[in-house]
Motif scaffolding. Structure first.
Motif, PDB file in Angstrom:
ATOM      1  N   SER A  21      31.222  33.379  34.695  1.00 33.65           N
ATOM      2  CA  SER A  21      30.019  34.186  34.933  1.00 33.65           C
ATOM      3  C   SER A  21      28.936  33.883  33.892  1.00 33.65           C
ATOM      4  CB  SER A  21      30.359  35.678  34.941  1.00 33.65           C
ATOM      5  OG  SER A  21      30.605  36.166  33.637  1.00 33.65           O
ATOM      6  N   LEU A  22      29.357  33.598  32.672  1.00 31.08           N
ATOM      7  CA  LEU A  22      28.386  33.285  31.625  1.00 31.08           C
ATOM      8  C   LEU A  22      27.761  31.906  31.829  1.00 31.08           C
ATOM      9  CD1 LEU A  22      30.249  34.750  28.524  1.00 31.08           C
ATOM     10  CD2 LEU A  22      28.255  35.704  29.710  1.00 31.08           C
ATOM     11  N   THR A  23      28.572  30.926  32.249  1.00 28.16           N
ATOM     12  CA  THR A  23      28.018  29.591  32.480  1.00 28.16           C
ATOM     13  C   THR A  23      27.094  29.576  33.693  1.00 28.16           C
ATOM     14  OG1 THR A  23      29.940  28.906  33.785  1.00 28.16           O
ATOM     15  CG2 THR A  23      29.986  28.408  31.428  1.00 28.16           C
ATOM     16  N   GLU A  24      27.319  30.490  34.629  1.00 27.03           N
ATOM     17  CA  GLU A  24      26.453  30.593  35.806  1.00 27.03           C
ATOM     18  C   GLU A  24      25.272  31.526  35.567  1.00 27.03           C
ATOM     19  OE1 GLU A  24      29.151  31.877  38.835  1.00 27.03           O
ATOM     20  OE2 GLU A  24      29.968  29.864  39.134  1.00 27.03           O
ATOM     21  N   ASN A  25      25.134  32.007  34.337  1.00 32.27           N
ATOM     22  CA  ASN A  25      24.050  32.921  33.950  1.00 32.27           C
ATOM     23  C   ASN A  25      24.049  34.180  34.829  1.00 32.27           C
ATOM     24  OD1 ASN A  25      21.997  33.718  32.267  1.00 32.27           O
ATOM     25  ND2 ASN A  25      20.399  32.766  33.492  1.00 32.27           N
ATOM     26  N   SER A  26      25.250  34.682  35.102  1.00 39.75           N
ATOM     27  CA  SER A  26      25.423  35.876  35.920  1.00 39.75           C
ATOM     28  C   SER A  26      26.535  36.740  35.317  1.00 39.75           C
ATOM     29  CB  SER A  26      25.773  35.468  37.357  1.00 39.75           C
ATOM     30  OG  SER A  26      26.015  36.602  38.132  1.00 39.75           O
ATOM     31  N   PRO A  27      26.315  37.249  34.090  1.00 45.99           N
ATOM     32  CA  PRO A  27      27.385  37.983  33.402  1.00 45.99           C
ATOM     33  C   PRO A  27      27.701  39.318  34.075  1.00 45.99           C
ATOM     34  CG  PRO A  27      25.339  38.212  32.209  1.00 45.99           C
ATOM     35  CD  PRO A  27      25.082  37.230  33.318  1.00 45.99           C
ATOM     36  N   PHE A  28      28.876  39.832  33.766  1.00 43.88           N
ATOM     37  CA  PHE A  28      29.283  41.132  34.278  1.00 43.88           C
ATOM     38  C   PHE A  28      28.501  42.224  33.563  1.00 43.88           C
ATOM     39  CE2 PHE A  28      32.936  38.480  35.303  1.00 43.88           C
ATOM     40  CZ  PHE A  28      33.139  38.836  36.625  1.00 43.88           C
ATOM     41  N   ASP A  29      28.122  43.248  34.331  1.00 47.63           N
ATOM     42  CA  ASP A  29      27.445  44.407  33.757  1.00 47.63           C
ATOM     43  C   ASP A  29      28.440  45.378  33.140  1.00 47.63           C
ATOM     44  OD1 ASP A  29      24.662  43.856  34.599  1.00 47.63           O
ATOM     45  OD2 ASP A  29      25.544  43.981  36.598  1.00 47.63           O
ATOM     46  N   LEU A  30      29.659  45.365  33.655  1.00 46.61           N
ATOM     47  CA  LEU A  30      30.694  46.272  33.177  1.00 46.61           C
ATOM     48  C   LEU A  30      32.046  45.608  33.363  1.00 46.61           C
ATOM     49  CD1 LEU A  30      31.577  49.150  32.230  1.00 46.61           C
ATOM     50  CD2 LEU A  30      31.637  49.790  34.656  1.00 46.61           C
ATOM     51  N   ILE A  31      32.910  45.727  32.343  1.00 46.60           N
ATOM     52  CA  ILE A  31      34.276  45.218  32.423  1.00 46.60           C
ATOM     53  C   ILE A  31      35.205  46.377  32.094  1.00 46.60           C
ATOM     54  CG2 ILE A  31      35.979  43.618  31.466  1.00 46.60           C
ATOM     55  CD1 ILE A  31      33.574  41.754  30.779  1.00 46.60           C
ATOM     56  N   ILE A  32      36.139  46.647  33.012  1.00 45.26           N
ATOM     57  CA  ILE A  32      37.127  47.704  32.828  1.00 45.26           C
ATOM     58  C   ILE A  32      38.488  47.033  32.786  1.00 45.26           C
ATOM     59  CG2 ILE A  32      38.196  49.745  33.851  1.00 45.26           C
ATOM     60  CD1 ILE A  32      35.486  50.255  35.234  1.00 45.26           C
ATOM     61  N   SER A  33      39.308  47.398  31.803  1.00 46.31           N
ATOM     62  CA  SER A  33      40.601  46.747  31.675  1.00 46.31           C
ATOM     63  C   SER A  33      41.703  47.750  31.394  1.00 46.31           C
ATOM     64  CB  SER A  33      40.562  45.715  30.543  1.00 46.31           C
ATOM     65  OG  SER A  33      41.825  45.097  30.408  1.00 46.31           O
ATOM     66  N   ASP A  34      42.813  47.556  32.076  1.00 46.47           N
ATOM     67  CA  ASP A  34      44.052  48.253  31.760  1.00 46.47           C
ATOM     68  C   ASP A  34      44.584  47.643  30.460  1.00 46.47           C
ATOM     69  OD1 ASP A  34      46.349  49.783  31.935  1.00 46.47           O
ATOM     70  OD2 ASP A  34      47.269  48.577  33.507  1.00 46.47           O
ATOM     71  N   ILE A  35      45.406  48.369  29.754  1.00 47.29           N
ATOM     72  CA  ILE A  35      45.984  47.826  28.517  1.00 47.29           C
ATOM     73  C   ILE A  35      47.079  46.811  28.836  1.00 47.29           C
ATOM     74  CG2 ILE A  35      47.266  48.384  26.404  1.00 47.29           C
ATOM     75  CD1 ILE A  35      44.368  49.291  26.345  1.00 47.29           C
ATOM     76  N   PHE A  36      47.986  47.176  29.743  1.00 49.73           N
ATOM     77  CA  PHE A  36      49.103  46.295  30.080  1.00 49.73           C
ATOM     78  C   PHE A  36      48.778  45.533  31.355  1.00 49.73           C
ATOM     79  CE2 PHE A  36      50.883  49.937  27.778  1.00 49.73           C
ATOM     80  CZ  PHE A  36      51.368  49.273  26.677  1.00 49.73           C
ATOM     81  N   LEU A  37      48.702  44.206  31.234  1.00 46.30           N
ATOM     82  CA  LEU A  37      48.348  43.340  32.350  1.00 46.30           C
ATOM     83  C   LEU A  37      49.464  42.332  32.593  1.00 46.30           C
ATOM     84  CD1 LEU A  37      44.667  42.574  31.304  1.00 46.30           C
ATOM     85  CD2 LEU A  37      45.408  44.093  33.150  1.00 46.30           C
ATOM     86  N   ALA A  38      49.443  41.692  33.744  1.00 49.82           N
ATOM     87  CA  ALA A  38      50.381  40.620  34.024  1.00 49.82           C
ATOM     88  C   ALA A  38      50.075  39.445  33.086  1.00 49.82           C
ATOM     89  CB  ALA A  38      50.258  40.185  35.480  1.00 49.82           C
ATOM     90  N   GLY A  39      51.072  38.638  32.815  1.00 50.99           N
ATOM     91  CA  GLY A  39      50.870  37.491  31.929  1.00 50.99           C
ATOM     92  C   GLY A  39      51.112  37.841  30.481  1.00 50.99           C
ATOM     93  N   SER A  40      50.739  36.934  29.607  1.00 48.08           N
ATOM     94  CA  SER A  40      51.033  37.115  28.180  1.00 48.08           C
ATOM     95  C   SER A  40      49.975  37.920  27.432  1.00 48.08           C
ATOM     96  CB  SER A  40      51.209  35.745  27.509  1.00 48.08           C
ATOM     97  OG  SER A  40      50.004  35.004  27.632  1.00 48.08           O
ATOM     98  N   GLY A  41      48.768  37.990  27.947  1.00 45.91           N
ATOM     99  CA  GLY A  41      47.702  38.730  27.266  1.00 45.91           C
ATOM    100  C   GLY A  41      47.644  40.173  27.723  1.00 45.91           C
ATOM    101  N   THR A  42      47.048  41.006  26.888  1.00 46.82           N
ATOM    102  CA  THR A  42      46.887  42.420  27.207  1.00 46.82           C
ATOM    103  C   THR A  42      45.407  42.742  27.388  1.00 46.82           C
ATOM    104  OG1 THR A  42      46.606  43.149  24.918  1.00 46.82           O
ATOM    105  CG2 THR A  42      48.878  42.963  25.739  1.00 46.82           C
ATOM    106  N   GLY A  43      45.142  43.958  27.811  1.00 50.18           N
ATOM    107  CA  GLY A  43      43.765  44.417  27.910  1.00 50.18           C
ATOM    108  C   GLY A  43      43.073  44.438  26.560  1.00 50.18           C
ATOM    109  N   MET A  44      43.832  44.707  25.518  1.00 55.31           N
ATOM    110  CA  MET A  44      43.260  44.677  24.168  1.00 55.31           C
ATOM    111  C   MET A  44      42.860  43.256  23.775  1.00 55.31           C
ATOM    112  SD  MET A  44      43.037  47.783  23.332  1.00 55.31           S
ATOM    113  CE  MET A  44      42.581  47.647  21.635  1.00 55.31           C
ATOM    114  N   ASP A  45      43.654  42.276  24.164  1.00 55.40           N
ATOM    115  CA  ASP A  45      43.292  40.879  23.912  1.00 55.40           C
ATOM    116  C   ASP A  45      41.995  40.524  24.636  1.00 55.40           C
ATOM    117  OD1 ASP A  45      45.635  40.440  22.401  1.00 55.40           O
ATOM    118  OD2 ASP A  45      46.763  39.926  24.217  1.00 55.40           O
TER     119      ASP A  45
END
Length: 76
Positions: free
Chosen positions: A50-74
């Motif tokens: 989104s940043l490379t397309e010059n169309s960033p997100f206005d809002l990002i909402i994240s759960d703490i525990f996500l699938a994969g190795s990273g978390t919402g805190m990461d």
């Protein structure tokens, strides 16, 4: 006061909550381009794109525990 968000990313691996978020953001006074990610890694790729397309997100909402190795805190 009507808040109009253009682009929202939700990082949440519980797909049962997708309907909740869609109902919340598709209300009468909101026009939202809603994007969904289930992992920190996927969300980071979407943010970078989104940043490379010059169309960033206005809002990002994240759960703490996500699938994969990273978390919402990461992600934050």
């Amino acid at each position: 006061m009507n808040v109009r968000l253009k682009k929202v990313l939700i990082a949440e691996d519980d797909l049962a909550q997708k309907v909740l978020w869609e109902n919340l953001f598709n209300g009468e006074n909101l026009k939202v381009d809603l994007h969904w990610s289930v992992s920190c890694e996927e969300a980071l790729k979407m943010i970078q794109k989104s940043l490379t397309e010059n169309s960033p997100f206005d809002l990002i909402i994240s759960d703490i525990f996500l699938a994969g190795s990273g978390t919402g805190m990461d992600l934050l």
